[in-house]
Scaffold this motif. Structure first.
Motif, PDB file in Angstrom:
ATOM      1  N   LEU A  26      -4.924  30.780   7.774  1.00  0.00           N
ATOM      2  CA  LEU A  26      -5.540  29.558   7.545  1.00  0.00           C
ATOM      3  C   LEU A  26      -4.161  28.562   6.770  1.00  0.00           C
ATOM      4  CD1 LEU A  26      -7.552  26.997   7.753  1.00  0.00           C
ATOM      5  CD2 LEU A  26      -8.438  28.019   5.631  1.00  0.00           C
ATOM      6  N   VAL A  27      -3.792  27.426   7.599  1.00  0.00           N
ATOM      7  CA  VAL A  27      -2.845  26.592   7.303  1.00  0.00           C
ATOM      8  C   VAL A  27      -3.315  25.298   6.963  1.00  0.00           C
ATOM      9  CG1 VAL A  27      -0.690  25.261   7.596  1.00  0.00           C
ATOM     10  CG2 VAL A  27      -1.018  27.748   8.087  1.00  0.00           C
ATOM     11  N   ASP A  28      -3.520  24.716   5.789  1.00  0.00           N
ATOM     12  CA  ASP A  28      -4.057  23.363   5.489  1.00  0.00           C
ATOM     13  C   ASP A  28      -2.632  22.472   5.735  1.00  0.00           C
ATOM     14  OD1 ASP A  28      -4.462  21.073   4.287  1.00  0.00           O
ATOM     15  OD2 ASP A  28      -5.072  21.800   2.317  1.00  0.00           O
ATOM     16  N   ALA A  29      -2.928  21.813   6.859  1.00  0.00           N
ATOM     17  CA  ALA A  29      -1.758  20.934   7.374  1.00  0.00           C
ATOM     18  C   ALA A  29      -2.131  19.383   7.187  1.00  0.00           C
ATOM     19  CB  ALA A  29      -1.486  20.945   8.972  1.00  0.00           C
ATOM     20  N   ALA A  30      -2.964  19.146   6.086  1.00  0.00           N
ATOM     21  CA  ALA A  30      -3.413  17.681   5.743  1.00  0.00           C
ATOM     22  C   ALA A  30      -2.204  16.816   5.566  1.00  0.00           C
ATOM     23  CB  ALA A  30      -4.473  17.697   4.556  1.00  0.00           C
ATOM     24  N   GLN A  31      -1.479  17.418   4.707  1.00  0.00           N
ATOM     25  CA  GLN A  31      -0.251  16.360   4.439  1.00  0.00           C
ATOM     26  C   GLN A  31       0.988  16.767   5.255  1.00  0.00           C
ATOM     27  OE1 GLN A  31      -0.122  13.963   2.389  1.00  0.00           O
ATOM     28  NE2 GLN A  31      -2.108  14.485   1.429  1.00  0.00           N
ATOM     29  N   SER A  32       1.006  17.869   6.005  1.00  0.00           N
ATOM     30  CA  SER A  32       2.302  18.051   6.868  1.00  0.00           C
ATOM     31  C   SER A  32       2.085  17.634   8.253  1.00  0.00           C
ATOM     32  CB  SER A  32       2.573  19.496   7.000  1.00  0.00           C
ATOM     33  OG  SER A  32       1.337  20.222   7.472  1.00  0.00           O
ATOM     34  N   ALA A  33       0.871  17.551   8.968  1.00  0.00           N
ATOM     35  CA  ALA A  33       0.589  17.271  10.295  1.00  0.00           C
ATOM     36  C   ALA A  33       0.963  15.736  10.603  1.00  0.00           C
ATOM     37  CB  ALA A  33      -0.583  17.290  10.739  1.00  0.00           C
ATOM     38  N   GLY A  34       2.097  15.333  11.548  1.00  0.00           N
ATOM     39  CA  GLY A  34       2.558  13.959  11.663  1.00  0.00           C
ATOM     40  C   GLY A  34       3.984  13.923  10.885  1.00  0.00           C
ATOM     41  N   GLN A  35       4.405  14.987  10.064  1.00  0.00           N
ATOM     42  CA  GLN A  35       5.759  14.864   9.288  1.00  0.00           C
ATOM     43  C   GLN A  35       6.408  16.215   9.558  1.00  0.00           C
ATOM     44  OE1 GLN A  35       6.009  12.790   5.541  1.00  0.00           O
ATOM     45  NE2 GLN A  35       3.974  12.941   5.579  1.00  0.00           N
ATOM     46  N   VAL A  36       5.814  17.077   9.714  1.00  0.00           N
ATOM     47  CA  VAL A  36       6.357  18.240  10.109  1.00  0.00           C
ATOM     48  C   VAL A  36       6.135  19.027  11.647  1.00  0.00           C
ATOM     49  CG1 VAL A  36       6.985  20.881   9.091  1.00  0.00           C
ATOM     50  CG2 VAL A  36       6.412  18.937   7.884  1.00  0.00           C
ATOM     51  N   ALA A  37       7.152  19.299  12.353  1.00  0.00           N
ATOM     52  CA  ALA A  37       6.572  19.922  13.692  1.00  0.00           C
ATOM     53  C   ALA A  37       5.902  21.220  13.351  1.00  0.00           C
ATOM     54  CB  ALA A  37       7.939  20.072  14.437  1.00  0.00           C
ATOM     55  N   ILE A  38       4.688  21.185  14.271  1.00  0.00           N
ATOM     56  CA  ILE A  38       4.039  22.521  14.112  1.00  0.00           C
ATOM     57  C   ILE A  38       3.710  23.020  15.631  1.00  0.00           C
ATOM     58  CG2 ILE A  38       1.886  23.699  13.483  1.00  0.00           C
ATOM     59  CD1 ILE A  38       1.410  21.309  11.329  1.00  0.00           C
ATOM     60  N   ASN A  39       4.270  24.215  15.779  1.00  0.00           N
ATOM     61  CA  ASN A  39       4.230  25.039  17.117  1.00  0.00           C
ATOM     62  C   ASN A  39       3.581  26.122  17.223  1.00  0.00           C
ATOM     63  OD1 ASN A  39       4.580  25.745  19.684  1.00  0.00           O
ATOM     64  ND2 ASN A  39       6.542  25.079  20.064  1.00  0.00           N
ATOM     65  N   LEU A  40       2.159  26.123  17.588  1.00  0.00           N
ATOM     66  CA  LEU A  40       1.437  27.258  17.488  1.00  0.00           C
ATOM     67  C   LEU A  40       1.715  28.363  18.496  1.00  0.00           C
ATOM     68  CD1 LEU A  40      -1.838  25.459  17.172  1.00  0.00           C
ATOM     69  CD2 LEU A  40      -1.096  26.611  15.403  1.00  0.00           C
ATOM     70  N   TYR A  58       0.682  -1.326  -0.093  1.00  0.00           N
ATOM     71  CA  TYR A  58       0.029  -0.105  -0.100  1.00  0.00           C
ATOM     72  C   TYR A  58       0.775   1.308  -0.008  1.00  0.00           C
ATOM     73  CZ  TYR A  58      -3.594   3.179   1.511  1.00  0.00           C
ATOM     74  OH  TYR A  58      -4.254   4.396   1.623  1.00  0.00           O
ATOM     75  N   LEU A  59       1.089   1.898  -1.214  1.00  0.00           N
ATOM     76  CA  LEU A  59       1.555   3.367  -1.206  1.00  0.00           C
ATOM     77  C   LEU A  59       0.925   4.193  -1.490  1.00  0.00           C
ATOM     78  CD1 LEU A  59       4.652   1.581  -2.990  1.00  0.00           C
ATOM     79  CD2 LEU A  59       4.511   2.130  -0.632  1.00  0.00           C
ATOM     80  N   ASP A  60      -0.310   4.447  -0.850  1.00  0.00           N
ATOM     81  CA  ASP A  60      -1.151   5.805  -1.015  1.00  0.00           C
ATOM     82  C   ASP A  60      -1.572   6.329   0.182  1.00  0.00           C
ATOM     83  OD1 ASP A  60      -2.740   7.620  -2.372  1.00  0.00           O
ATOM     84  OD2 ASP A  60      -4.494   6.333  -2.638  1.00  0.00           O
ATOM     85  N   ASN A  61      -0.578   6.130   0.869  1.00  0.00           N
ATOM     86  CA  ASN A  61      -0.534   7.193   2.384  1.00  0.00           C
ATOM     87  C   ASN A  61      -1.106   8.326   2.438  1.00  0.00           C
ATOM     88  OD1 ASN A  61      -0.168   4.838   4.907  1.00  0.00           O
ATOM     89  ND2 ASN A  61       1.258   4.505   2.967  1.00  0.00           N
ATOM     90  N   ALA A  62      -0.795   9.391   1.602  1.00  0.00           N
ATOM     91  CA  ALA A  62      -0.962  10.769   1.362  1.00  0.00           C
ATOM     92  C   ALA A  62      -2.614  10.726   1.190  1.00  0.00           C
ATOM     93  CB  ALA A  62      -0.482  11.513   0.002  1.00  0.00           C
ATOM     94  N   ALA A  63      -3.373   9.526   0.892  1.00  0.00           N
ATOM     95  CA  ALA A  63      -4.588   9.719   0.850  1.00  0.00           C
ATOM     96  C   ALA A  63      -5.338   9.394   1.957  1.00  0.00           C
ATOM     97  CB  ALA A  63      -5.380   8.769  -0.451  1.00  0.00           C
ATOM     98  N   THR A  64      -4.834   8.242   2.631  1.00  0.00           N
ATOM     99  CA  THR A  64      -5.205   7.801   4.019  1.00  0.00           C
ATOM    100  C   THR A  64      -4.149   6.980   4.422  1.00  0.00           C
ATOM    101  OG1 THR A  64      -6.978   7.422   5.317  1.00  0.00           O
ATOM    102  CG2 THR A  64      -6.844   6.022   3.424  1.00  0.00           C
ATOM    103  N   SER A  65      -3.589   6.909   5.749  1.00  0.00           N
ATOM    104  CA  SER A  65      -2.804   6.126   6.001  1.00  0.00           C
ATOM    105  C   SER A  65      -2.980   4.599   6.262  1.00  0.00           C
ATOM    106  CB  SER A  65      -1.965   6.427   7.097  1.00  0.00           C
ATOM    107  OG  SER A  65      -2.883   6.712   8.394  1.00  0.00           O
TER     108      SER A  65
END
Ligand code: PLP
Length: 415
Positions: free
Chosen positions: A204-218, A36-43
């Motif tokens: 407004l930041v769309d973090a759909a692809q980044s959350a879990g891979q890029v640290a986000i500190n509000l 399965y290599l479609d984790n960008a759609a759903t993990s």
């Protein structure tokens, strides 16, 4: 009964198990091995803790959190509030009540866009956005409610200065993705955030692809609205997402109805306070239980470690593609991307390649424009799009080796 017989009996009984995992190995509904290599759609698969949390909740505490006073109901509410608390801790927010449980990234983005924009507002966005940003903004523009400026990145990375130049006095919102779901390229959100805050607009930041891979500190990056998809690299099940609503953002309710908190009894209206102002209806308690376990798993492992693992897995595919003359779309680089890679096959159609990967090699990848039409247009990949490959943290180097062998064999069909 062996595993295959059990699966067959399950399917015959009308229940189709979506996928089974054994170690890192996956099987499809018929019990055939699958990569399965479609984790960008759903993990998929999810960490074991996610499966356990969902099963425990389903078996021992699946109640409506608003119906109390019985114990199960209070337990469900505790679970919801605990998940908000964890999100707040992990992302450095200004309070658990600022985290709204949503049903996916699209839901979070629509809630933010439809909830803050008013007549005659101006919006700045980019040509990298997913349809879940582009469509609601275009619809509001077409209805004559707002005007917008789309900043071009040429499909790669947005120049923060171009955002600065696009800002007007009446700019109410800047909406930007943190990582492209087409090229994987990470965007300079810190710089953009500083510019937008100085100008007084909402970000407004769309973090759909980044959350879990890029640290986000509000607490360090001034983001007013952070839209998360729960089922990608935060490892919740589908049907989960979250929206962070910072203190500067006044978001009108997107859905109204049964909720927690205090509403007016005389004229029933949505409560004023967060989070209940923005939530309505029986929540996805099961999903939230899974999402909470997924977020805990990510926090323990660390987003950057996950991202590095994924881009490292993709390296041999990039090397093979470059050697074989297949196009690597965008300025892909290990240090600059999340675990997403788009290829344009040489002498073969995008769909034909993904179908051959699936049918002949049991490898799941995604064809098309990935809901990012303007970015495909800029990069010259419209209308066919790309073959998108997105591994997960349970993908092995051997599986990637099998992908490269499969690609070689498909490329060889026309050699
Ligand atoms: C960049 C981006 N934004 C938003 C979304 C929408 O997220 P969801 O599928 O959870 O609705 C996606 C989904 O692929 C995405 O890649």
């Amino acid at each position: 009964m062996n595993r295959r017989t059990i699966l067959k009996a399950t399917i015959a009984a009308g229940m189709v198990p979506f996928g089974q995992t054994r170690g890192g190995r996956q099987e499809d509904a018929e019990g055939s091995p699958m990569i399965y290599l479609d984790n960008a759609a759903t993990s998929f698969p999810k960490p074991e803790a996610v499966y356990r949390a969902i099963e425990t909740t389903l078996r021992s505490g699946l109640a409506n959190p608003w119906q109390g006073p019985y114990r199960f109901s209070a337990q469900a509410q505790k679970l919801m509030e605990g998940a908000r608390k964890r999100l707040d801790e992990v992302f450095g927010g200004e309070g658990p009540e600022r985290w709204i449980h949503t049903f996916n990234g699209t839901d979070s983005l629509s809630m933010a866009i439809e909830g803050v924009l008013k007549q005659r507002d101006h919006v700045v966005t980019t040509d990298l956005e997913h349809n879940s940003v582009t469509r609601p903004i275009n619809a509001l523009e077409r209805a004559g409610v707002i005007t917008q400026t789309v900043v071009t990145s040429n499909g790669n990375v947005v120049d923060p200065d171009a955002i600065r130049k696009a800002l007007k006095k009446k700019t109410a919102l800047v909406a930007i993705t943190q990582a492209s779901n087409l090229t994987g390229l990470i965007q300079p959100i810190d710089e953009v955030a500083a510019i937008v805050r100085e100008a007084g607009a909402l970000l407004l930041v769309d973090a759909a692809q980044s959350a879990g891979q890029v640290a986000i500190n509000l607490s360090e990056t001034p983001i007013d609205l952070l839209a998360l998809s729960g089922h990608k690299m935060l490892f919740g099940p589908t049907g989960t997402g979250a929206l962070y609503v910072g203190p500067r953002a006044d978001v009108r309710p997107w859905r109204k109805g049964e909720t927690g908190g205090e509403g007016s009894e005389e004229t029933p209206l949505q409560p004023e306070d967060l989070p209940y102002r923005l939530e309505g209806g029986t929540p996805n308690i099961l999903g939230i239980a899974g999402l909470d376990a997924g977020v805990a798993w990510v926090a323990k492992r660390g987003p950057d470690r996950i991202r590095r693992q994924l881009v490292k897995l993709l390296r041999p595919v990039v090397d093979w593609a470059e050697e074989a003359g297949w196009r690597v779309v965008g300025r892909w680089a290990e240090d600059d991307c999340v675990g997403v890679l788009s290829l344009v096959p040489k002498g073969r159609g995008v769909k034909a390649v993904t179908q051959a990967l699936d049918r002949r090699h049991r490898i799941a990848t995604r064809p098309g424009m990935h809901e990012a039409v303007p970015a495909n247009q800029r990069l010259g990949t419209a209308p066919e799009g790309t073959v998108r490959i997105s591994p997960g943290p349970f993908t092995t180097a051997e599986e990637i080796g099998s992908l490269v062998e499969a690609l070689k064999s498909i490329a060889g069909d026309r050699a």
